[in-house]
Motif scaffolding. Structure first.
Motif, short mmCIF file in Angstrom:
data_model
loop_
_atom_site.label_atom_id
_atom_site.label_comp_id
_atom_site.label_asym_id
_atom_site.label_seq_id
_atom_site.Cartn_x
_atom_site.Cartn_y
_atom_site.Cartn_z
N MET A 1 10.48 5.11 0.95
CA MET A 1 9.74 4.45 2.00
C MET A 1 9.28 5.51 3.00
O MET A 1 10.01 6.44 3.29
N THR A 2 8.10 5.36 3.51
CA THR A 2 7.53 6.31 4.47
C THR A 2 7.48 5.67 5.85
O THR A 2 7.22 4.48 5.99
N ARG A 3 7.74 6.47 6.85
CA ARG A 3 7.67 5.99 8.23
C ARG A 3 6.34 6.43 8.82
O ARG A 3 5.90 7.56 8.65
N TRP A 4 5.69 5.51 9.52
CA TRP A 4 4.37 5.72 10.11
C TRP A 4 4.41 5.38 11.59
O TRP A 4 5.15 4.50 12.01
N THR A 5 3.59 6.05 12.37
CA THR A 5 3.37 5.69 13.78
C THR A 5 1.93 5.22 13.91
O THR A 5 1.02 5.90 13.44
N TRP A 56 3.40 1.34 17.49
CA TRP A 56 4.29 0.76 16.49
C TRP A 56 4.89 1.88 15.67
O TRP A 56 4.25 2.90 15.43
N THR A 57 6.11 1.67 15.21
CA THR A 57 6.71 2.47 14.15
C THR A 57 6.89 1.53 12.97
O THR A 57 7.46 0.45 13.11
N VAL A 58 6.37 1.94 11.82
CA VAL A 58 6.33 1.07 10.65
C VAL A 58 6.91 1.81 9.44
O VAL A 58 6.64 3.00 9.26
N GLU A 59 7.69 1.10 8.64
CA GLU A 59 8.11 1.63 7.36
C GLU A 59 7.33 0.92 6.27
O GLU A 59 7.36 -0.32 6.19
N ALA A 60 6.60 1.68 5.47
CA ALA A 60 5.76 1.12 4.40
C ALA A 60 5.54 2.20 3.35
O ALA A 60 5.66 3.39 3.64
N GLU A 61 5.21 1.77 2.16
CA GLU A 61 4.95 2.72 1.07
C GLU A 61 3.64 3.48 1.26
O GLU A 61 3.57 4.67 1.00
N THR A 62 2.60 2.78 1.73
CA THR A 62 1.28 3.40 1.79
C THR A 62 0.60 3.15 3.14
O THR A 62 0.92 2.18 3.85
N ARG A 63 -0.36 4.02 3.42
CA ARG A 63 -1.18 3.84 4.62
C ARG A 63 -1.93 2.52 4.56
O ARG A 63 -2.11 1.84 5.57
N ALA A 64 -2.38 2.12 3.37
CA ALA A 64 -3.10 0.86 3.21
C ALA A 64 -2.25 -0.34 3.64
O ALA A 64 -2.76 -1.28 4.25
#
Length: 99
Positions: A1-5, A56-64
């Motif tokens: 899982m990737t973490r995104w801001t 937001w901080t989000v955990e998701a597989e892809t940028r999409a």
């Protein structure tokens, strides 16, 4: 899982959108119903200031996947809210155990 801001920059007119109780309630329900959205909140540069954006901080597989979260949010109005998404990298097993 990737973490995104995700950072949002709001036009001044977003204040009216935020003041709409039905839309605010829909936004809160939307955010709470998304387990991958770990942290969310408004940005203010000083106390009592209208919010110029959010983060937001989000955990998701892809940028999409992250983009889909953004554009389906009841607060997202393309003409009033710009956003940028930044990859923070993979979450590790240690981070997952601490959560």
């Amino acid at each position: 899982m990737t973490r995104w801001t995700v950072t949002f920059q709001d036009a001044p007119e977003m204040t009216k959108i935020r003041a709409d109780k039905a839309r605010r309630d829909a936004h809160i329900a939307y955010v709470r119903g998304r387990p991958g959205l770990q942290i969310g909140g408004t940005l203010a540069l000083r106390p009592q200031q209208d919010f110029p954006g959010a983060i937001w901080t989000v955990e998701a597989e892809t940028r999409a996947e992250v983009e889909r979260l953004v554009v389906k949010d009841p607060y997202y109005i393309p003409s009033l809210r710009r956003y940028s998404i930044h990859n923070q990298g993979q979450t590790s097993a240690v981070q997952d155990m601490l959560a």
